[in-house]
Design a protein around this motif. Structure first.
Motif, PDB file in Angstrom:
ATOM      1  N   LYS A   1      10.528  35.869 -11.646  1.00 12.15           N
ATOM      2  CA  LYS A   1      10.294  34.435 -11.794  1.00 12.15           C
ATOM      3  C   LYS A   1      10.374  33.638 -10.491  1.00 12.15           C
ATOM      4  O   LYS A   1       9.918  32.501 -10.441  1.00 12.15           O
ATOM      5  CB  LYS A   1      11.345  33.853 -12.762  1.00 12.15           C
TER       6      LYS A   1
ATOM      7  N   LYS B   1      14.661  28.932 -10.085  1.00 14.16           N
ATOM      8  CA  LYS B   1      13.713  29.413  -9.090  1.00 14.16           C
ATOM      9  C   LYS B   1      14.125  28.828  -7.741  1.00 14.16           C
ATOM     10  O   LYS B   1      14.644  27.704  -7.678  1.00 14.16           O
ATOM     11  CB  LYS B   1      12.289  28.943  -9.409  1.00 14.16           C
TER      12      LYS B   1
ATOM     13  N   TYR C   1       0.490  33.178 -16.647  1.00 10.02           N
ATOM     14  CA  TYR C   1       0.616  31.726 -16.535  1.00 10.02           C
ATOM     15  C   TYR C   1       1.423  31.201 -17.724  1.00 10.02           C
ATOM     16  O   TYR C   1       1.331  31.710 -18.835  1.00 10.02           O
ATOM     17  CB  TYR C   1      -0.761  31.057 -16.518  1.00 10.02           C
TER      18      TYR C   1
ATOM     19  N   ASP D   1       4.744  27.821 -14.741  1.00 11.19           N
ATOM     20  CA  ASP D   1       5.772  28.809 -14.417  1.00 11.19           C
ATOM     21  C   ASP D   1       5.080  30.169 -14.403  1.00 11.19           C
ATOM     22  O   ASP D   1       4.705  30.684 -15.451  1.00 11.19           O
ATOM     23  CB  ASP D   1       6.877  28.751 -15.484  1.00 11.19           C
ATOM     24  N   LEU D   2       4.865  30.720 -13.205  1.00 10.47           N
ATOM     25  CA  LEU D   2       4.221  32.028 -13.096  1.00 10.47           C
ATOM     26  C   LEU D   2       5.266  33.131 -13.241  1.00 10.47           C
ATOM     27  O   LEU D   2       6.378  33.028 -12.720  1.00 10.47           O
ATOM     28  CB  LEU D   2       3.502  32.171 -11.763  1.00 10.47           C
ATOM     29  N   THR D   3       4.882  34.190 -13.948  1.00 15.29           N
ATOM     30  CA  THR D   3       5.801  35.285 -14.248  1.00 15.29           C
ATOM     31  C   THR D   3       5.152  36.627 -13.946  1.00 15.29           C
ATOM     32  O   THR D   3       4.023  36.880 -14.380  1.00 15.29           O
ATOM     33  CB  THR D   3       6.209  35.255 -15.740  1.00 15.29           C
TER      34      THR D   3
ATOM     35  N   ASN E   1       5.161  30.704  -4.703  1.00 13.76           N
ATOM     36  CA  ASN E   1       4.071  30.088  -5.481  1.00 13.76           C
ATOM     37  C   ASN E   1       4.261  30.233  -6.989  1.00 13.76           C
ATOM     38  O   ASN E   1       3.323  29.976  -7.751  1.00 13.76           O
ATOM     39  CB  ASN E   1       2.702  30.663  -5.097  1.00 13.76           C
ATOM     40  N   SER E   2       5.459  30.602  -7.440  1.00 14.44           N
ATOM     41  CA  SER E   2       5.660  30.793  -8.882  1.00 14.44           C
ATOM     42  C   SER E   2       6.042  29.515  -9.612  1.00 14.44           C
ATOM     43  O   SER E   2       6.113  29.501 -10.840  1.00 14.44           O
ATOM     44  CB  SER E   2       6.743  31.854  -9.128  1.00 14.44           C
TER      45      SER E   2
ATOM     46  N   VAL F   1       0.340  39.115 -13.691  1.00 13.09           N
ATOM     47  CA  VAL F   1       0.908  37.800 -13.414  1.00 13.09           C
ATOM     48  C   VAL F   1       0.486  36.867 -14.544  1.00 13.09           C
ATOM     49  O   VAL F   1      -0.709  36.635 -14.747  1.00 13.09           O
ATOM     50  CB  VAL F   1       0.423  37.234 -12.062  1.00 13.09           C
TER      51      VAL F   1
ATOM     52  N   ILE G   1      -1.471  34.585  -5.540  1.00 12.38           N
ATOM     53  CA  ILE G   1      -0.574  35.391  -6.366  1.00 12.38           C
ATOM     54  C   ILE G   1      -0.650  36.849  -5.904  1.00 12.38           C
ATOM     55  O   ILE G   1      -1.687  37.294  -5.404  1.00 12.38           O
ATOM     56  CB  ILE G   1      -0.910  35.298  -7.868  1.00 12.38           C
TER      57      ILE G   1
ATOM     58  N   ALA H   1       9.584  28.610  -4.032  1.00 12.10           N
ATOM     59  CA  ALA H   1       8.601  28.991  -5.048  1.00 12.10           C
ATOM     60  C   ALA H   1       7.649  27.840  -5.368  1.00 12.10           C
ATOM     61  O   ALA H   1       6.586  28.054  -5.953  1.00 12.10           O
ATOM     62  CB  ALA H   1       9.310  29.448  -6.327  1.00 12.10           C
TER      63      ALA H   1
END
Length: 216
Positions: free
Chosen positions: A117, A42, A66, A96-98, A121-122, A64, A57, A46
């Motif tokens: 990914k 990343k 979590y 880890d935001l996806t 902010n991810s 999205v 987000i 991020a």
């Protein structure tokens, strides 16, 4: 042991992530468990700390998800044969935001995961704690509470590839140095976020950060 508990966002150099490192999570998404660590990255942009209170987000990119994870901060330059207990300076629980819908499309096309990914902010980070050593990590669970209910719980013992295997794999192939982070994979229980969701990451029952989701 090198103390990195004062690490700030501006100190972060590289963000490495390990995919499919918990068997039950791989199974819940219909993925095969890899035979060697599956690494993606990343951008540093991020990264966001949970101390800001709000977690923005995107609302226009589909679902999205979590993924709560143990995150380790590297405290010195990797050298062949170094033990992870000497290399890691701090740890926290992060998220880890996806962009799951985006990921499904690019996976089908065989494209890189960056779009799913690496958005801003991810790479969510809780408060840093001193690293207690690999054995010390096994003594306690970590997890995510969402809207007051437990959403995820895991333990470093459940990882497919342990800490030493991960740091050797990444350090040998890509290099590791002070300020690098490693997200080590998520246990089962991932799901989608909605505007107003309250998130709380924890280790050994202690909250390491709380944020409220805000869509934009």
């Amino acid at each position: 042991m090198i103390d990195m508990t004062a690490l700030s966002l501006s100190d972060i150099r590289n963000i490495y992530c390990v995919g499919r490192n918990y068997r039950l999570h791989a199974t819940e998404l219909g993925n095969e468990v890899p035979t060697s660590p599956m690494i993606f990255t990343k951008p540093t942009h991020a990264a966001i700390g949970m101390d800001v209170g709000k977690l923005g987000i995107p609302a226009s990119e589909g679902s999205v998800h979590y993924e709560a994870e143990l995150v380790f901060a590297i405290g010195r330059t990797y050298e062949s044969g170094i033990a992870c207990d000497e290399l890691i300076g701090a740890f926290t629980v992060g998220i880890d935001l996806t962009l799951r819908d985006v990921q499904d499309v690019i996976k089908a096309k065989g494209h890189p995961w960056l779009a799913a990914k690496g958005f801003r902010n991810s790479a969510v980070l809780g408060r840093w704690l001193p690293f207690p050593g690999e054995n010390g990590m096994e003594a306690h669970d970590f997890g995510l509470t969402m809207n007051g209910a437990e959403a995820q719980r895991g333990n470093v013992k459940d990882m497919v590839f342990g800490l030493q295997r991960i740091v050797d794999f990444v350090g040998t192939r890509y290099g590791l140095g002070a300020g690098d982070l490693i997200y080590t994979g998520t246990p089962a229980g991932v799901g989608s976020l909605s505007d107003g969701d309250s998130l709380d990451v924890w280790w050994n029952g202690e909250s390491l950060g709380r944020s409220t989701v805000e869509t934009y």
